[in-house]
Design a protein around this motif. Structure first.
Motif, PDB file in Angstrom:
ATOM      1  N   GLU A   1       0.818  -1.210   0.000  1.00 51.12           N
ATOM      2  CA  GLU A   1       0.000   0.000   0.000  1.00 51.12           C
ATOM      3  C   GLU A   1       0.851   1.258   0.000  1.00 51.12           C
ATOM      4  OE1 GLU A   1      -3.550   0.110   0.244  1.00 51.12           O
ATOM      5  OE2 GLU A   1      -3.415  -2.030  -0.224  1.00 51.12           O
ATOM      6  N   LEU A   2       1.970   1.221   0.729  1.00 52.33           N
ATOM      7  CA  LEU A   2       2.760   2.428   0.940  1.00 52.33           C
ATOM      8  C   LEU A   2       4.235   2.164   0.704  1.00 52.33           C
ATOM      9  CD1 LEU A   2       1.110   3.608   4.299  1.00 52.33           C
ATOM     10  CD2 LEU A   2       0.608   4.479   2.001  1.00 52.33           C
ATOM     11  N   GLN A   3       4.912   3.146   0.152  1.00 52.89           N
ATOM     12  CA  GLN A   3       6.354   3.102  -0.003  1.00 52.89           C
ATOM     13  C   GLN A   3       7.020   3.317   1.359  1.00 52.89           C
ATOM     14  OE1 GLN A   3       8.077   2.386  -2.903  1.00 52.89           O
ATOM     15  NE2 GLN A   3       6.001   1.859  -3.622  1.00 52.89           N
ATOM     16  N   PRO A   4       8.322   3.012   1.484  1.00 51.46           N
ATOM     17  CA  PRO A   4       8.998   3.138   2.787  1.00 51.46           C
ATOM     18  C   PRO A   4       8.868   4.517   3.430  1.00 51.46           C
ATOM     19  CG  PRO A   4      10.356   1.882   1.289  1.00 51.46           C
ATOM     20  CD  PRO A   4       9.197   2.381   0.472  1.00 51.46           C
ATOM     21  N   GLY A   5       9.012   5.582   2.643  1.00 51.13           N
ATOM     22  CA  GLY A   5       8.906   6.928   3.215  1.00 51.13           C
ATOM     23  C   GLY A   5       7.546   7.198   3.833  1.00 51.13           C
ATOM     24  N   PRO A   6       6.455   6.985   3.096  1.00 53.15           N
ATOM     25  CA  PRO A   6       5.121   7.171   3.686  1.00 53.15           C
ATOM     26  C   PRO A   6       4.845   6.243   4.860  1.00 53.15           C
ATOM     27  CG  PRO A   6       4.979   7.248   1.302  1.00 53.15           C
ATOM     28  CD  PRO A   6       6.385   6.842   1.637  1.00 53.15           C
ATOM     29  N   ARG A   7       5.361   5.001   4.803  1.00 53.12           N
ATOM     30  CA  ARG A   7       5.163   4.097   5.949  1.00 53.12           C
ATOM     31  C   ARG A   7       5.810   4.675   7.196  1.00 53.12           C
ATOM     32  NH1 ARG A   7       6.824  -0.270   2.655  1.00 53.12           N
ATOM     33  NH2 ARG A   7       8.648  -0.600   3.994  1.00 53.12           N
ATOM     34  N   ARG A   8       7.021   5.183   7.050  1.00 55.04           N
ATOM     35  CA  ARG A   8       7.704   5.777   8.189  1.00 55.04           C
ATOM     36  C   ARG A   8       6.928   6.990   8.706  1.00 55.04           C
ATOM     37  NH1 ARG A   8      13.176   6.206  10.155  1.00 55.04           N
ATOM     38  NH2 ARG A   8      13.295   8.047  11.477  1.00 55.04           N
ATOM     39  N   ALA A   9       6.473   7.831   7.793  1.00 56.11           N
ATOM     40  CA  ALA A   9       5.727   9.033   8.190  1.00 56.11           C
ATOM     41  C   ALA A   9       4.440   8.672   8.919  1.00 56.11           C
ATOM     42  CB  ALA A   9       5.422   9.890   6.961  1.00 56.11           C
ATOM     43  N   LEU A  10       3.771   7.617   8.448  1.00 53.11           N
ATOM     44  CA  LEU A  10       2.540   7.178   9.116  1.00 53.11           C
ATOM     45  C   LEU A  10       2.844   6.653  10.506  1.00 53.11           C
ATOM     46  CD1 LEU A  10      -0.481   6.542   9.080  1.00 53.11           C
ATOM     47  CD2 LEU A  10       0.076   4.347   7.986  1.00 53.11           C
ATOM     48  N   ALA A  11       3.899   5.848  10.647  1.00 53.31           N
ATOM     49  CA  ALA A  11       4.272   5.328  11.966  1.00 53.31           C
ATOM     50  C   ALA A  11       4.575   6.465  12.937  1.00 53.31           C
ATOM     51  CB  ALA A  11       5.475   4.398  11.839  1.00 53.31           C
ATOM     52  N   GLU A  12       5.271   7.483  12.474  1.00 53.33           N
ATOM     53  CA  GLU A  12       5.592   8.634  13.321  1.00 53.33           C
ATOM     54  C   GLU A  12       4.322   9.377  13.719  1.00 53.33           C
ATOM     55  OE1 GLU A  12       8.431  11.094  11.369  1.00 53.33           O
ATOM     56  OE2 GLU A  12      10.069   9.656  11.574  1.00 53.33           O
ATOM     57  N   ALA A  13       3.409   9.566  12.764  1.00 53.80           N
ATOM     58  CA  ALA A  13       2.169  10.294  13.047  1.00 53.80           C
ATOM     59  C   ALA A  13       1.326   9.560  14.086  1.00 53.80           C
ATOM     60  CB  ALA A  13       1.374  10.486  11.756  1.00 53.80           C
ATOM     61  N   MET A  14       1.204   8.245  13.946  1.00 53.82           N
ATOM     62  CA  MET A  14       0.417   7.474  14.914  1.00 53.82           C
ATOM     63  C   MET A  14       1.061   7.528  16.294  1.00 53.82           C
ATOM     64  SD  MET A  14      -1.024   4.167  12.757  1.00 53.82           S
ATOM     65  CE  MET A  14       0.595   3.496  12.370  1.00 53.82           C
ATOM     66  N   PHE A  15       2.368   7.431  16.335  1.00 54.66           N
ATOM     67  CA  PHE A  15       3.100   7.520  17.595  1.00 54.66           C
ATOM     68  C   PHE A  15       2.825   8.852  18.279  1.00 54.66           C
ATOM     69  CE2 PHE A  15       7.531   8.343  19.462  1.00 54.66           C
ATOM     70  CZ  PHE A  15       7.252   7.715  20.657  1.00 54.66           C
ATOM     71  N   CYS A  16       2.844   9.932  17.512  1.00 53.86           N
ATOM     72  CA  CYS A  16       2.559  11.250  18.081  1.00 53.86           C
ATOM     73  C   CYS A  16       1.156  11.302  18.676  1.00 53.86           C
ATOM     74  CB  CYS A  16       2.706  12.332  17.009  1.00 53.86           C
ATOM     75  SG  CYS A  16       4.416  12.691  16.517  1.00 53.86           S
ATOM     76  N   ASP A  17       0.178  10.730  17.977  1.00 50.18           N
ATOM     77  CA  ASP A  17      -1.198  10.764  18.485  1.00 50.18           C
ATOM     78  C   ASP A  17      -1.346   9.954  19.765  1.00 50.18           C
ATOM     79  OD1 ASP A  17      -2.384  12.480  16.617  1.00 50.18           O
ATOM     80  OD2 ASP A  17      -2.606  10.862  15.154  1.00 50.18           O
TER      81      ASP A  17
ATOM     82  N   VAL B   1       1.195  -0.126  26.147  1.00 53.04           N
ATOM     83  CA  VAL B   1       0.379   0.256  24.996  1.00 53.04           C
ATOM     84  C   VAL B   1       1.253   0.319  23.749  1.00 53.04           C
ATOM     85  CG1 VAL B   1      -1.400   1.496  26.267  1.00 53.04           C
ATOM     86  CG2 VAL B   1       0.682   2.686  25.605  1.00 53.04           C
ATOM     87  N   PRO B   2       0.672   0.103  22.572  1.00 47.30           N
ATOM     88  CA  PRO B   2       1.436   0.201  21.331  1.00 47.30           C
ATOM     89  C   PRO B   2       1.444   1.627  20.808  1.00 47.30           C
ATOM     90  CG  PRO B   2      -0.759  -0.578  20.845  1.00 47.30           C
ATOM     91  CD  PRO B   2      -0.710  -0.376  22.345  1.00 47.30           C
ATOM     92  N   GLY B   3       2.317   1.880  19.875  1.00 47.76           N
ATOM     93  CA  GLY B   3       2.403   3.213  19.279  1.00 47.76           C
ATOM     94  C   GLY B   3       1.589   3.347  18.019  1.00 47.76           C
ATOM     95  N   ASP B   4       0.752   2.347  17.701  1.00 51.56           N
ATOM     96  CA  ASP B   4       0.000   2.393  16.446  1.00 51.56           C
ATOM     97  C   ASP B   4      -1.509   2.307  16.664  1.00 51.56           C
ATOM     98  OD1 ASP B   4      -0.160  -0.234  17.237  1.00 51.56           O
ATOM     99  OD2 ASP B   4       0.448  -1.090  15.308  1.00 51.56           O
ATOM    100  N   CYS B   5      -1.975   2.877  17.770  1.00 53.03           N
ATOM    101  CA  CYS B   5      -3.416   3.004  18.027  1.00 53.03           C
ATOM    102  C   CYS B   5      -3.753   4.493  18.053  1.00 53.03           C
ATOM    103  CB  CYS B   5      -3.799   2.345  19.355  1.00 53.03           C
ATOM    104  SG  CYS B   5      -3.803   0.547  19.320  1.00 53.03           S
ATOM    105  N   PRO B   6      -3.807   5.132  16.900  1.00 54.56           N
ATOM    106  CA  PRO B   6      -3.920   6.598  16.862  1.00 54.56           C
ATOM    107  C   PRO B   6      -5.234   7.152  17.376  1.00 54.56           C
ATOM    108  CG  PRO B   6      -4.222   5.680  14.668  1.00 54.56           C
ATOM    109  CD  PRO B   6      -3.780   4.548  15.544  1.00 54.56           C
ATOM    110  N   LEU B   7      -6.268   6.313  17.484  1.00 53.17           N
ATOM    111  CA  LEU B   7      -7.568   6.781  17.962  1.00 53.17           C
ATOM    112  C   LEU B   7      -7.676   6.741  19.486  1.00 53.17           C
ATOM    113  CD1 LEU B   7      -9.816   4.964  15.332  1.00 53.17           C
ATOM    114  CD2 LEU B   7      -9.040   7.336  15.297  1.00 53.17           C
ATOM    115  N   LEU B   8      -6.593   6.415  20.159  1.00 56.96           N
ATOM    116  CA  LEU B   8      -6.616   6.286  21.621  1.00 56.96           C
ATOM    117  C   LEU B   8      -7.281   7.488  22.279  1.00 56.96           C
ATOM    118  CD1 LEU B   8      -5.737   4.660  24.091  1.00 56.96           C
ATOM    119  CD2 LEU B   8      -3.533   5.845  23.990  1.00 56.96           C
TER     120      LEU B   8
END
Length: 220
Positions: free
Chosen positions: A22-38, A102-109
């Motif tokens: 679905e996603l290239q490495p750059g967007p995957r990294r950006a998504l992981a960072e965004a979810m972690f921030c949330d 808790v995991p870093g990939d539950c952005p709706l927390l």
């Protein structure tokens, strides 16, 4: 009781490999960072969390964690369960009476749901096990005390944690928490989170922004 939230975070560059179609490495990294921030934002807003401890070898994750007031434990990149155990040991040394893994990939927390989970009546030695939306994996563990049992994440971990709690002689209970049910590992998970965000407002700002940016770039 002093409650620590513990977040084991993989190296962002290696995160979300199952989204590679679905996603290239750059967007995957950006998504992981965004979810972690949330997730960090939600934990910071939760009144019942006294301290957030991030366990990661990723310097980007460490920098982001520090920006949100979290403590950082730098450890070699290891499996989720090992990193969680390292975080537990550190939290105990720092005086934690209870640990929320808790995991870093539950952005709706939802901070309110975190507070409700921690306020839930439980014996002095207990494990509250929060399943993923499929009911098979574990998306959070609330351990009292933090070393009451060893975390064992991965496929089938919900049942495994319940069994291990019984073997450890502590009270184990499976507790559904809606905003912790949605983690992002697969394209189907990502689609579910996207649909949930489209139907709601006011949360997961970083993930919303990143997904909107990705959709715009894919439409070009």
């Amino acid at each position: 009781m002093k409650t620590f939230a513990i977040l084991p975070i993989k190296t962002f560059g290696e995160a979300k490999q199952r989204l590679d179609e679905e996603l290239q490495p750059g967007p995957r990294r950006a998504l992981a960072e965004a979810m972690f921030c949330d997730v960090l934002v939600a934990l910071r807003r939760a009144n019942a969390i006294d301290q957030v401890l991030v366990v990661s070898s990723d310097h980007g994750a460490q920098r982001i964690a520090g920006g949100y007031g979290a403590m950082v434990l730098e450890e070699p990149d290891s499996g989720h369960s090992d990193a969680a155990s390292q975080g537990v040991r550190e939290a105990i040394e720092l005086g934690a009476d209870r640990a929320l893994l808790v995991p870093g990939d539950c952005p709706l927390l939802d901070p309110a749901e975190v507070d409700e989970l921690i306020a839930r009546p439980a014996p002095a030695r207990s494990a509250l096990i929060v399943p993923d939306r499929h009911g098979t994996g574990t998306n959070a563990l609330l351990l009292t005390p933090p070393d009451s049992m060893a975390p064992s994440f991965g496929p089938g971990s919900c049942r495994r944690h319940a069994t291990e709690a019984q073997a450890a002689g502590i009270a184990g209970e499976i507790v559904t928490v809606a905003s912790l049910a949605l983690d992002v590992d697969t394209p189907d998970d990502l689609a579910t989170v996207q649909a949930t965000l489209a139907a709601t407002r006011g949360n997961a700002a970083h993930t919303r922004g990143m997904l909107s940016q990705l959709l715009r770039s894919q439409a070009r």
